[in-house]
Each structure stands twice: as C-alpha cells, then as structure tokens.
Write an enzyme that holds these catalytic residues in place. Structure first.
Site, PDB file in Angstrom:
ATOM      1  N   ASP A 189      -4.098 -14.969 -37.292  1.00 13.14           N
ATOM      2  CA  ASP A 189      -3.011 -15.118 -36.533  1.00 13.14           C
ATOM      3  C   ASP A 189      -2.079 -13.776 -36.703  1.00 13.14           C
ATOM      4  OD1 ASP A 189      -1.655 -17.157 -34.451  1.00 13.14           O
ATOM      5  OD2 ASP A 189      -0.201 -15.777 -35.224  1.00 13.14           O
ATOM      6  N   ILE A 190      -1.796 -12.896 -35.690  1.00 13.64           N
ATOM      7  CA  ILE A 190      -0.754 -11.898 -36.134  1.00 13.64           C
ATOM      8  C   ILE A 190       0.554 -12.604 -36.391  1.00 13.64           C
ATOM      9  CG2 ILE A 190       0.402  -9.998 -35.077  1.00 13.64           C
ATOM     10  CD1 ILE A 190      -1.912  -9.602 -33.373  1.00 13.64           C
ATOM     11  N   ASN A 197       6.988  -8.463 -29.507  1.00 10.84           N
ATOM     12  CA  ASN A 197       7.182  -8.379 -27.961  1.00 10.84           C
ATOM     13  C   ASN A 197       8.664  -8.409 -27.624  1.00 10.84           C
ATOM     14  OD1 ASN A 197       4.467  -8.318 -26.958  1.00 10.84           O
ATOM     15  ND2 ASN A 197       4.402 -10.617 -27.153  1.00 10.84           N
ATOM     16  N   ASP A 206       0.731  -5.749 -26.218  1.00 15.68           N
ATOM     17  CA  ASP A 206      -0.663  -5.599 -25.862  1.00 15.68           C
ATOM     18  C   ASP A 206      -1.521  -4.198 -26.772  1.00 15.68           C
ATOM     19  OD1 ASP A 206      -0.500  -7.507 -23.865  1.00 15.68           O
ATOM     20  OD2 ASP A 206       0.030  -6.121 -22.283  1.00 15.68           O
ATOM     21  N   GLU A 232      -2.559 -14.266 -29.552  1.00 15.50           N
ATOM     22  CA  GLU A 232      -2.317 -13.506 -30.683  1.00 15.50           C
ATOM     23  C   GLU A 232      -3.352 -13.905 -31.907  1.00 15.50           C
ATOM     24  OE1 GLU A 232       1.636 -15.883 -31.600  1.00 15.50           O
ATOM     25  OE2 GLU A 232       0.267 -15.065 -29.873  1.00 15.50           O
TER      26      GLU A 232
END
Length: 312
Positions: A189-190, A197, A206, A232
């Site tokens: 997971d980021i 964002n 993106d 993500e």
C-alpha cells in the site's frame, strides 16, 4: 481536390498488335496501362511497382505465362495480384493449368473488347472487395486484442485488474497445491496516499500510481503476477517462491520505490510503501485464505510505522 488513382493494369504479350490493341482499349476506359513483351520483363515490372491486375499471355519466347504466374504467386508481396490469362490455346488442359498455377480467369484469343472489359472490371471489383475484407478482418482482430487487454488490465497502471489477478491467482494456487510447489504473495500500500492527492491533486496521484506500477513491473520476474487490488493497493503473486525469497524481493521493491522521484507541475513527489508477505501453507484451503493472511501482514506493517516489510 485529389484526383482518384486510376487502376493499373500490366499487359504482357509478345505480339505487338495485341499489345497495342489492349493498351488502347483499356486506356480509353480510364485504366493506367503498362505494356511489356517478355515474361522476365513482367516479373521486373511487377516487383518494381505492383499493378492492380495483370493480363498475361501464355506463349512467350523467354518465359511462358505459367512460369511467370507461379513465380508471382510464390512471392508473398505479389501473390494477391489477380492474373487473367490470354491465349489462342483453347484446349481444356491449357485452361485448367492456367487456374492451377493461380490465374483467376482465362480469355481466348481472338478476344472481344467487351468481354475483356467485363472480365477486367469484375476481377478488379473482386480484388477491391477482398482487400477491404482483409482490412476489416485485421481491424477486427486488433479490436478484439484491445478489448481482451482492457478486460484484464487496470486502465491506469497497466497491471492486471483485480478480477483477472484473482483468476490467475486461483490457477497458480491450484498448481502449487497439486505439484507441492512453494507460492508466496505480497500486498503493498502506498503510505499516506491521500495526502499526495490532497497536496498535489488527483492527476499527480495518478502519475504516482503509474510510476509505482512501473517500478514494480521492473523488479518482478516475468512469471510473477502483478495486480492492482484497490485504490493505492497492489498485490503480487510469486510462483515457486518461498517466504525468505519473497521477503528479499519485497524489501528490494520497498527500497526501489522509496528512491522514486515523481516530477509534477506542483513539485517532486516521493513516496514509501508498506508491504505484507505470506507464503502458501498446507492449511490454506483456497487462495482467499492466503490473501487474507497477506492482508493481515500488510495491516501489521502499517501498524509498525509504515515503510517496512512484515511477513505473516
């Protein structure tokens, strides 16, 4: 306004009178005519610039029409050019041979102008229809390939979408069970992706997802299966891989992503990832159980401060 291209017809006949008559007849009916008197000259003319149709005499001194036709049909670049044979030979065997070597039609000398024109028009129209059908079939195949790609691929990152990843996951899981082979799974997971964002905007977010996917693809083997599992969140299946090797791979991936710099209009973005790793156990009755355990490992990695690798 562009002038439409006239159909090109190559006439091959060693009799000058026949050549002049056919050339004049076809030119008068809006065809571009290229006359030659020898079989070898015909081959050279076709290979220099392929005509739309060939009117080919059978009896010629250097190379007969059958041989010319066979050579043209043996060449991928010229085999589709329609060839109408011209001959004073009216024997059935001669006509059969003309068709056997690849001719599409046969006109017996002395010929009637209207018959020549009718046959020329017919075979030009058939070739045009064949070419159009070939183009349509090629475009359809390309469209089907694109559709298949889109059906199994995440449109943003280019890795597998969740449903296709799961299908391949089931296949690899069943193989691991059947052949008693190791199988590992990693999910990452980021970290703090919402902040990316919020600060840089969704287009920049993106771009980060795309770059993370690119690095992941570069770090994995061709046999590994990479998918986008959520917003993500990514998941990677590692066939024939035990836990230790999977942990090494996960740590290498974590390090490579941490060095990534994504340049955007609002500045350079750096990110880290939290990675959970699990290996297939005999007690796993399905791929879902393995995914559940790797999800728990990912949760533990986040709980330990993120930017780390944790195994279940």
């Amino acid at each position: 306004m562009t002038t439409p291209k006239l159909p090109t017809i190559l006439i091959v006949d060693d009799t000058p009178a026949n050549l002049r008559l056919l050339a004049q007849l076809l030119a008068d009916h809006q065809y571009e005519v290229r006359p030659v008197t020898k079989g070898t000259a015909a081959l050279a003319a076709v290979r220099a610039a392929a005509p739309d149709l060939i009117l080919l005499d059978i009896r010629m001194p250097d190379l007969d029409g059958y041989s010319v036709c066979e050579q043209l049909k043996a060449d991928e670049a010229t085999r589709s050019i329609p060839i109408i044979f011209l001959s004073a030979l009216g024997d059935t065997d001669d006509k059969l041979k003309a068709f056997q070597v690849g001719g599409v039609d046969y006109i017996t000398k002395p010929f009637h102008p209207e018959e020549v024109l009718a046959r020329v028009r017919t075979h030009l129209a058939l070739e045009q229809a064949r070419s159009a059908l070939e183009v349509a079939n090629r475009e359809l195949k390309e469209a089907l390939v694109r559709q298949e790609y889109l059906a199994r691929t995440d449109w943003l990152t280019g890795v597998l979408n969740r449903s296709h990843f799961f299908a391949l996951g089931v296949h690899n899981f069943n193989n691991a069970v059947r052949y008693h082979r190791p199988l590992a799974l990693m999910m990452f997971d980021i970290d703090h992706f919402k902040q990316v964002n919020d600060r840089f905007g969704h287009p920049a977010g993106d771009l980060v997802l795309q770059e993370v996917a690119r690095v992941t693809i570069e770090q994995m083997r061709s046999a590994d299966v990479i998918g986008r599992y959520g917003g993500e969140e990514f998941i990677v299946l590692l066939p024939n891989t035990g836990l230790d090797a999977a942990m090494t791979t996960a740590e290498r991936l974590r390090e490579q992503i941490s060095q990534l710099e994504v340049v955007t209009e609002r500045g350079v973005i750096t990110v880290t990832v939290s990675i959970g790793v699990a290996e297939h156990l005999p007690s796993d009755e399905s791929i879902e159980r393995l995914i559940d355990r790797v999800d728990q490992a990912l949760y533990a990695a986040k709980a330990q401060g993120r930017n780390c690798v944790v195994s279940w």
